[in-house]
Scaffold this active site. Structure first.
Site, PDB file in Angstrom:
ATOM      1  N   CYS A 128       0.842  -1.197   0.000  1.00 45.96           N
ATOM      2  CA  CYS A 128       0.000   0.000   0.000  1.00 45.96           C
ATOM      3  C   CYS A 128       0.879   1.251   0.000  1.00 45.96           C
ATOM      4  O   CYS A 128       1.979   1.259   0.548  1.00 45.96           O
ATOM      5  CB  CYS A 128      -0.897   0.003   1.238  1.00 45.96           C
ATOM      6  SG  CYS A 128      -2.059   1.405   1.282  1.00 45.96           S
ATOM      7  N   ASP A 146       0.424   3.771   1.699  1.00 47.11           N
ATOM      8  CA  ASP A 146       0.396   4.365   3.035  1.00 47.11           C
ATOM      9  C   ASP A 146       1.821   4.660   3.525  1.00 47.11           C
ATOM     10  O   ASP A 146       2.678   3.769   3.540  1.00 47.11           O
ATOM     11  CB  ASP A 146      -0.318   3.399   3.990  1.00 47.11           C
ATOM     12  CG  ASP A 146      -0.655   4.048   5.319  1.00 47.11           C
ATOM     13  OD1 ASP A 146       0.264   4.573   5.978  1.00 47.11           O
ATOM     14  OD2 ASP A 146      -1.838   4.041   5.703  1.00 47.11           O
ATOM     15  N   ARG A 203       3.024   4.902   6.281  1.00 51.60           N
ATOM     16  CA  ARG A 203       3.449   4.181   7.489  1.00 51.60           C
ATOM     17  C   ARG A 203       3.919   2.757   7.199  1.00 51.60           C
ATOM     18  O   ARG A 203       4.277   2.026   8.115  1.00 51.60           O
ATOM     19  CB  ARG A 203       2.286   4.143   8.499  1.00 51.60           C
ATOM     20  CG  ARG A 203       1.844   5.521   8.946  1.00 51.60           C
ATOM     21  CD  ARG A 203       0.497   5.475   9.640  1.00 51.60           C
ATOM     22  NE  ARG A 203      -0.571   5.078   8.720  1.00 51.60           N
ATOM     23  CZ  ARG A 203      -1.845   4.933   9.067  1.00 51.60           C
ATOM     24  NH1 ARG A 203      -2.207   5.144  10.322  1.00 51.60           N
ATOM     25  NH2 ARG A 203      -2.751   4.590   8.171  1.00 51.60           N
ATOM     26  N   HIS A 263      -2.067  -3.969   5.063  1.00 53.00           N
ATOM     27  CA  HIS A 263      -1.899  -3.558   6.460  1.00 53.00           C
ATOM     28  C   HIS A 263      -3.263  -3.354   7.088  1.00 53.00           C
ATOM     29  O   HIS A 263      -4.232  -2.981   6.421  1.00 53.00           O
ATOM     30  CB  HIS A 263      -1.040  -2.284   6.566  1.00 53.00           C
ATOM     31  CG  HIS A 263      -1.659  -1.070   5.971  1.00 53.00           C
ATOM     32  ND1 HIS A 263      -2.280  -0.098   6.718  1.00 53.00           N
ATOM     33  CD2 HIS A 263      -1.791  -0.664   4.680  1.00 53.00           C
ATOM     34  CE1 HIS A 263      -2.735   0.855   5.921  1.00 53.00           C
ATOM     35  NE2 HIS A 263      -2.459   0.536   4.679  1.00 53.00           N
ATOM     36  N   CYS A 267      -6.270  -0.184   6.829  1.00 53.45           N
ATOM     37  CA  CYS A 267      -5.984   0.472   5.537  1.00 53.45           C
ATOM     38  C   CYS A 267      -7.116   1.439   5.162  1.00 53.45           C
ATOM     39  O   CYS A 267      -8.289   1.063   5.112  1.00 53.45           O
ATOM     40  CB  CYS A 267      -5.809  -0.588   4.454  1.00 53.45           C
ATOM     41  SG  CYS A 267      -5.420   0.113   2.834  1.00 53.45           S
TER      42      CYS A 267
HETATM   43 CO    CO Z   1      -3.461   1.229   3.009  1.00 53.37          CO
END
Ligand code: CO
Length: 215
Positions: free
Chosen positions: A42, A44, A46, A98, A101
């Site tokens: 992803c 993301d 993080r 994750h 999400c």
């Molecule tokens: Co995500």
């Protein structure tokens, strides 16, 4: 300090630290990359692939998008797969989702997010296919996390349905596709034990008759 100066200052410190550790680090790496893993994850911020796996530059080939999806006609993702398997000879492919999400949440909650709705559509279809299991989970957070896991499992199979992976298997190459999920709360990866290592792992209708292709 403005953002540009901050980033450049940090970059200089990082490069100096890397060469202090291994003097020929960049000159050696600049000649070629030989990553052992392909990571499909992803976007993301993080969930940075190399950091969470303790890998250095040159050790993981990465494709990231919102909600770690493998769309059938995503030229970017498919190009990464082809380059990873045919040029870099990578044999370990990791699809990593994750928990929590935002992309999966938007799909689940039917939040309208413009163009991204089109991108997330397979997750809504996936929810529909697993509605019995998902609707039975009372806690919305737990329901979201289960959908995040189901999405990883679905994308593992999507990778395996591609012709590039099936051609690799037909050539006898031991390409394995794994499904992992990352927990933002403790920084730990979990193996979903969904590894697919051959055409038996996908539905018969998606198995290409590769011998006819002359590959
Ligand atoms: Co995500």
């Amino acid at each position: 300090m403005p953002f540009r100066e901050t980033l450049f200052a940090q970059n200089r410190r990082w490069a100096a630290a890397m060469t202090a550790d291994v003097p020929d680090f960049f000159s050696r790496l600049s000649r070629a990359q030989t990553p052992a893993y392909l990571w499909i994850g992803c976007s993301d911020s993080r969930v940075p692939a190399s950091e969470i796996c303790g890998l250095k530059p040159g050790e993981v080939f990465v494709h990231r998008n919102i909600a770690n999806l493998v769309h059938d006609i995503d030229v970017s993702c498919l190009s990464v797969l082809v380059y990873a398997i045919e040029i870099l000879k990578i044999r370990w492919i990791i699809v990593c989702g994750h928990y929590g999400c935002g992309g999966v949440r938007a799909a689940m909650e039917r939040t309208e997010v413009g163009l991204v709705d089109h991108w997330l559509k397979p997750i809504r279809t996936l929810y529909h296919h697993h509605a019995g299991e998902l609707d039975a989970i009372a806690d919305p957070r737990a329901r979201l996390d289960r959908l995040c896991e189901l999405n990883v499992l679905d994308q593992v199979v999507a990778v395996c349905r591609t012709s590039v992976v099936q051609h690799a298997w037909a050539r006898g190459e031991p390409v394995a596709v794994h499904g992992f999920i990352y927990d933002l709360a403790d920084g730990l990866l979990k193996d979903l034990h969904a590894a697919v290592t051959g055409p038996d792992g996908i539905e018969p209708i998606h198995r290409l008759v590769t011998e006819r292709l002359g590959r």
